[in-house]
Every structure is written in structure tokens, then in C-alpha cells.
Design an enzyme around this catalytic site. Sequence first.
Site, PDB file in Angstrom:
ATOM      1  N   CYS A 304       0.789  -1.238   0.000  1.00 29.67           N
ATOM      2  CA  CYS A 304       0.000   0.000   0.000  1.00 29.67           C
ATOM      3  C   CYS A 304       0.821   1.289   0.000  1.00 29.67           C
ATOM      4  O   CYS A 304       0.494   2.196  -0.776  1.00 29.67           O
ATOM      5  CB  CYS A 304      -1.037   0.009   1.101  1.00 29.67           C
ATOM      6  SG  CYS A 304      -0.841  -1.152   2.430  1.00 29.67           S
ATOM      7  N   ARG A 333       7.004 -11.222   5.040  1.00 33.33           N
ATOM      8  CA  ARG A 333       6.598 -10.973   6.416  1.00 33.33           C
ATOM      9  C   ARG A 333       7.280 -11.974   7.323  1.00 33.33           C
ATOM     10  O   ARG A 333       7.401 -13.142   6.981  1.00 33.33           O
ATOM     11  CB  ARG A 333       5.070 -11.123   6.560  1.00 33.33           C
ATOM     12  CG  ARG A 333       4.345 -10.062   5.752  1.00 33.33           C
ATOM     13  CD  ARG A 333       2.858 -10.116   5.970  1.00 33.33           C
ATOM     14  NE  ARG A 333       2.218  -9.160   5.081  1.00 33.33           N
ATOM     15  CZ  ARG A 333       0.902  -9.028   4.930  1.00 33.33           C
ATOM     16  NH1 ARG A 333       0.086  -9.800   5.633  1.00 33.33           N
ATOM     17  NH2 ARG A 333       0.405  -8.138   4.106  1.00 33.33           N
ATOM     18  N   GLN A 351       0.727 -10.910  -3.192  1.00 34.67           N
ATOM     19  CA  GLN A 351      -0.663 -10.500  -3.005  1.00 34.67           C
ATOM     20  C   GLN A 351      -1.233  -9.999  -4.315  1.00 34.67           C
ATOM     21  O   GLN A 351      -0.533  -9.329  -5.080  1.00 34.67           O
ATOM     22  CB  GLN A 351      -0.733  -9.335  -2.013  1.00 34.67           C
ATOM     23  CG  GLN A 351      -0.404  -9.708  -0.594  1.00 34.67           C
ATOM     24  CD  GLN A 351      -0.581  -8.516   0.325  1.00 34.67           C
ATOM     25  OE1 GLN A 351      -0.054  -7.440   0.058  1.00 34.67           O
ATOM     26  NE2 GLN A 351      -1.321  -8.705   1.404  1.00 34.67           N
ATOM     27  N   ASP A 353      -2.984  -7.432  -4.931  1.00 40.31           N
ATOM     28  CA  ASP A 353      -3.343  -6.249  -4.172  1.00 40.31           C
ATOM     29  C   ASP A 353      -3.894  -5.177  -5.107  1.00 40.31           C
ATOM     30  O   ASP A 353      -3.438  -5.056  -6.225  1.00 40.31           O
ATOM     31  CB  ASP A 353      -2.053  -5.719  -3.522  1.00 40.31           C
ATOM     32  CG  ASP A 353      -2.324  -5.071  -2.191  1.00 40.31           C
ATOM     33  OD1 ASP A 353      -3.501  -4.921  -1.833  1.00 40.31           O
ATOM     34  OD2 ASP A 353      -1.344  -4.714  -1.519  1.00 40.31           O
ATOM     35  N   HIS A 355      -5.607  -0.967  -4.954  1.00 39.46           N
ATOM     36  CA  HIS A 355      -6.059   0.181  -4.175  1.00 39.46           C
ATOM     37  C   HIS A 355      -6.899   1.074  -5.049  1.00 39.46           C
ATOM     38  O   HIS A 355      -6.524   1.354  -6.178  1.00 39.46           O
ATOM     39  CB  HIS A 355      -4.854   0.928  -3.596  1.00 39.46           C
ATOM     40  CG  HIS A 355      -4.065   0.070  -2.651  1.00 39.46           C
ATOM     41  ND1 HIS A 355      -2.985  -0.671  -3.069  1.00 39.46           N
ATOM     42  CD2 HIS A 355      -4.251  -0.221  -1.342  1.00 39.46           C
ATOM     43  CE1 HIS A 355      -2.524  -1.369  -2.045  1.00 39.46           C
ATOM     44  NE2 HIS A 355      -3.263  -1.120  -0.982  1.00 39.46           N
ATOM     45  N   LYS A 435     -14.548  -3.041   7.060  1.00 37.77           N
ATOM     46  CA  LYS A 435     -14.111  -3.961   6.013  1.00 37.77           C
ATOM     47  C   LYS A 435     -15.125  -5.060   5.744  1.00 37.77           C
ATOM     48  O   LYS A 435     -16.000  -5.336   6.564  1.00 37.77           O
ATOM     49  CB  LYS A 435     -12.777  -4.594   6.392  1.00 37.77           C
ATOM     50  CG  LYS A 435     -12.854  -5.465   7.630  1.00 37.77           C
ATOM     51  CD  LYS A 435     -11.549  -6.211   7.882  1.00 37.77           C
ATOM     52  CE  LYS A 435     -11.653  -7.049   9.147  1.00 37.77           C
ATOM     53  NZ  LYS A 435     -10.469  -7.829   9.448  1.00 37.77           N
ATOM     54  N   HIS A 481      -8.485  -0.683   0.134  1.00 39.34           N
ATOM     55  CA  HIS A 481      -7.565  -1.792  -0.142  1.00 39.34           C
ATOM     56  C   HIS A 481      -8.436  -2.988  -0.492  1.00 39.34           C
ATOM     57  O   HIS A 481      -9.457  -3.193   0.154  1.00 39.34           O
ATOM     58  CB  HIS A 481      -6.791  -2.241   1.099  1.00 39.34           C
ATOM     59  CG  HIS A 481      -6.035  -1.187   1.803  1.00 39.34           C
ATOM     60  ND1 HIS A 481      -4.672  -1.116   1.736  1.00 39.34           N
ATOM     61  CD2 HIS A 481      -6.426  -0.188   2.615  1.00 39.34           C
ATOM     62  CE1 HIS A 481      -4.256  -0.107   2.500  1.00 39.34           C
ATOM     63  NE2 HIS A 481      -5.306   0.473   3.039  1.00 39.34           N
TER      64      HIS A 481
END
Length: 619
Positions: A304, A333, A351, A353, A355, A435, A481
Site C-alpha cells: 500500500c 513478512r 498479493q 493487491d 487500491h 471492512k 484496499h
Amino acid sequence: MPQRRLPMPASASASSTAPAAGSTIHLPRTSESEQLLRIRHSMSHVMAMAVQKLFPRAQVTIGPWTETGFYYDFDSPEPFTEADLKAIRKEMIRIINRKLPLERIEVSRAEAEARIKAQNEPYKLEILAGITEPITLYTLGEDWWDLCAGPHVAHTGELNPQAFELESVAGAYWRGDEKNAQLQRIYGTAWETAEQLAEHQRRKQEALRRDHRRLGVDLDLFSIEDEAGAGLVFWHPRGARMRLLIEDFWRQAHFAAGYELLYTPHVADISLWQTSGHLDFYSESMFGPMQVDERQFQLKPMNCPFHVLTYASRLRSYRELPIRWAELGTVYRYERPGVMHGLMRVRGFTQDDAHVFCLPDQITAEILRILDLTEEILSAFDFRSYEINLSTRPEKSIGEDAVWELATAGLVEALERKGWAYTIDEGGGAFYGPKIDLKIEDAIGRMWQCSTIQLDFNLPERFELEYVAADGSRQRPIMIHRAIFGSLERFFGIMTENYAGDFPFWLAPEQVRLLPVTDEVRPFAEEMLGQLSAAGIRASVDHSGDRLGKLIRTGEQMKIPVLAVIGAREAETASVSLRSRRDGDLGSRPVAALLESAQRANRDRAPALELAGRVEVGA
RNA sequence: GCCGGUGUAGCUCAGCGGUAGAGCAACUGAUUCGUAAUCAGUAGGUCGUCGGUUCAAGUCCGACCAUCGGCUCCA
């Protein structure tokens, strides 16, 4: 348009009658059966009594039922081993056969305390302090009792000694807190009948057969190498081929849905993570910083901040919004040793991912678009049953009430318009925004959380994101996200287990394997391979020189969707004898027919070849 | 990180104080074969790593690493 892409309503709850491949025995969950609840409750007492008989120094703590059985946590100076389970099980059978009564007794707090103190059971005392009247205990025969709300069976004769099994020992913490004492947990399973127990064990076997770690080795899809480190995935050619197909489909779907794609770095100056706040609240999940020249760099645990920086790279106008940016971003991670699990839990993963930066009044429409895209992508992998959860504002959170209300209402409206049932987790949102989480149900009824959609009021603030509004003023955009697969690695594992390695034709790493019956037809097989490859079909020739029976066995074991037998008859007539993994022997077809149908299947992302009527070739 | 289990050939496993074994896979040869294992031979392991006990250690002990079942945490 193939049927599987039609919109389907999400199921609101998990089905316990999940398709258990070939089975008709229904396994009720504890929450569905009062009698099972009694059985399992009582079983855990019987087990605790057995354990204390065999291990007098073991202290009891709690022993609840689970959906398939029960467990009991003990504090014992001697560790239980798997071998001890046999002895405990034998003792349990002895107790059951004595048909001991279980009696409910209501006592005063003082009496409960006195009884517990007489037994020196400190955990029970703690439990007592936490419960409210009426205080009840259940006896089991004359000598044993436990603090318990019940309900229980009337006597142990109602427990079927042929319908339970002790499954494993595990460590657990008192009250689930790792700062507390380490206890030993024994898991068991218990049913009404031996048939149910057998079915439960068959399903466990089935889960084992589908285990993606097993299939990863057998089908040569991926590996994790000791030398490189735990939780780091090596994609082998076959797995990589599949991943590419998944990614290609994903990219195509994203472009069609109005996204642009980004590539961002894997590391960045640590100050970026200071600004984003990750250093404060996420550092224990991050790899340590690295020194480069005079600066400290940080391997990214999330994408992000990079997307945010991209947004901030120049001044944005309200006319540009919504901006939808996606990236297959690989993050690292730190996971504690002992928590890694195949592809499901790793230290490096990619991911899917994205946005979305939008105006407040665009929230609902954007969420709805995301839900549509999520459904499109998940259903392409035959995940069509969902469980949806909406998490609202927690107590500790940032942002103004009005923004939270507007955003939460936007999520609700999008779900309503989508027509998806959902449950609300009041106060379960992140501190920075509400979320939606989505779980998918797999072929054997397990639920997996993959997709998540989160509103974020925090990052735009921290990075001071702006756009120029119609009136010329500077305003802060809303940031969403979202991830659909979540982690590509994890999704790949879930998908592999869902298909049990029998991938649909369009996704199979090797779609067609040509099996030459004799050496004479090898040149023809090679020529055919050329044609298939040129047509974008993933094919190979088995040159092992084994007999046909063996070639077929090997091909079936590798779960290849289509085996094409080539002998003298086929070589003469430019045909192939096809054997489909799903439908068995399909008979002979002209090579052109195979080419055409395989290409069509790839184009339509079909689960299997569709062939016109069988053609008799040769003698 | 914690509790318990496991780590022997590419895979599945046997051996549990006295100079490393099987099946499958691989390789070589023979067989040229029609829908789930043709036959024979060859090669392959400093028994997870490091340290200790012992005349002698896959075998006993310790630490570490990895892995399995959980706990905790999470995509």
C-alpha cells in the site's frame, strides 16, 4: 458464456452436508445435534477422569466440545505422548462400560469453593471466580466431578465405546494467552455410531489425499527448500505454468474491470514505513532493516505505501477519480518459527493487491464493482459459495464519526445491491476503517478466507493525499484496499486441495500427453506435438519406452486431463485415441478435432474437452 | 515462540550400540507391446546439522535446523 460465470447468490452459511465425494452418511455438527453435544461434553469428562486416574498429578482445566469432537486441557508435570493416548482410551472404555451416572448438582459458591479446595485444583478455582450463579457441577460416578454447565448424557452407557477416538496431543495456553501456563490438550472425536466415526475418519483421509503439500511433490508443482529457508516457495515449471495462467486471467479481468497495473519496488527507505505507521504497529511482522550506503532499507510487508506514493507523485484532479491500481506484489513478512504451513502460511508471498482512490460518494459503486470482480475471479476456479462478514468500527479507532458512518453505509448498500447475505461483526473492523471479508467454501466443505475489502482513513491522512475538487479546494480521497486471492501462494494451495490436483483442462500444467505405442510411431507423435504446441496447447510425448499400460498409469497418476494413444492405426489415419481423465476412453478422433476442441477449451477456460461424436478409424 | 511427534537413497519406509537395506523412481540392456505397473542388470546415502557419551553411534545424550499435529498469530 459458460454457465459457471453466471452470477450466483452467495450462501449465507457453511453447509455441513458438504459433498463428501461418494458418501451418503450425514455427519451432524455438534451445534446441530443436542445428543451429540451431550455425548461430546460427557466424553471430555470421561477423558479427564481417565487421565487423572492414570496421571494423578494432572490438574484439570477446561474441556469443551468442538464441531467434530471434544478436547480437554490439563496441567500435568509429565508430558503426554501419543503412546499415552492408547492407555487413556482403554481407561475411558472401562469407565464407559461401568455405566456411571452423570448427575447435575447445583451448589452454593462457598460449597463449590470448598469442594475444589479439597481437591487442590487451582484452575477450577479460577474458573469458579469467573462464572455466575447458578453454579452447577456434574458428577461422574462417585469419585469424580467437574464444574460444568452441561448438558450431559444420563450415564456413560449412552456413550458408544466404538464411536470415539483420541486424535492428538497438543500444547495450549491457559485461557489462550501465551503469557500463561502451557497446558497439554488432548483432542478426541466422538459420534453416536461407529459408522459416523468411520465416515469422519474417511473424511480426514480425504483431506490428507487432497493435501497440497503432498500434491505439490507428487505433481511436481513447487517445493520449499531447507537450504533457502522456511516459508520461501520455489515454483517448479508445472506450478509456474499454472501460476502464469492464473495471473494472465487475473490481469485480463482487471483490465476489463477498469484497473491499471503497477509494478513497485520490493524494498524502500525505512522512512516510508515510518510515515505509513507500519514501523509502529506492524514491525513484529517485518523482516529486519538492511543497511545500504548511509540509508536503512526495509523489505516490504505490504504494497500500500507504494501505491500511495504513486498517487502522490503528482497533483490529482477529482476528474481522475476513481483511480484503480492493482499489482501482483510480492511481500515478505516475518513469521515465527513453527507457524509455517506449506503454501498456506509462508514468509514470502504475492498479493493480488489493489487500491482504489475515490470520492466519498463513489464508495458504494466501487465496492459493488469489487464484489462483481471478486465473484468473476473466484467462480472461474469453481468457488461459488461464499460466507461474507462485515466488520464495523472498533472502540479504538481513528477518523470522524461521519466518515465511518458514510463508509459503513456504503459497504452495506453495496452488499444489499449485490444481494449477498452477510453477517455483521460489530466492532471487528480495523482501527483505520470498516471492512468486508469473504470466505470461500471448498469441495469438502471447508471455509477459507481469501478476499478482503478494507476502507482506509489512515494512510491518506498520513501521506496527506489530496485531489483538487470542483471548487478548487484540496480534498482527501477515500482509499480502498482489496485483495481477491489474498495470497497467490495460499490461493494456489486452497485451489489445489479443492480440485484434489485434478485441475480443469484450461489450468492443467500438462493438458495432453501423447503416448506412442511403438517406436515406429514416435516421429508421428513428435509431429503432432509440434502442432499442439503451435496451437498453444500444453502437451508432451512420453518417451519412456514403457508399455501402454504403464504409460497410461503414469499419465493418470500425474492427473493429466487428456491422454492420446498413438499406434500404427492412428499414425496411418492422422488420428488419436483419446482417454480423458474425467470421462475415460473417448475413442478415436482426427488430430484436427483434438486441436480444435483443445483450443476452444483453452479459450473458454473449460473444465474438460468437448468433442463431437466418436469417429471410428482404422480396421 | 510454546507443547508433543518426526527427520535413513528423488519418493514411501525397514534397520534402534558392532563395517547401511527394500519397493517405486533414475540409468543400461532386452522386449515393439493397444487403455492403470514387461523382464534383467547398474548406479545412488559422510543415516538433517553440530557437539557429547562409548573401544565402537542412524542407533544413546544435548543444542540447533527443518518438518508434522496443535497453541498463539495471520494472507
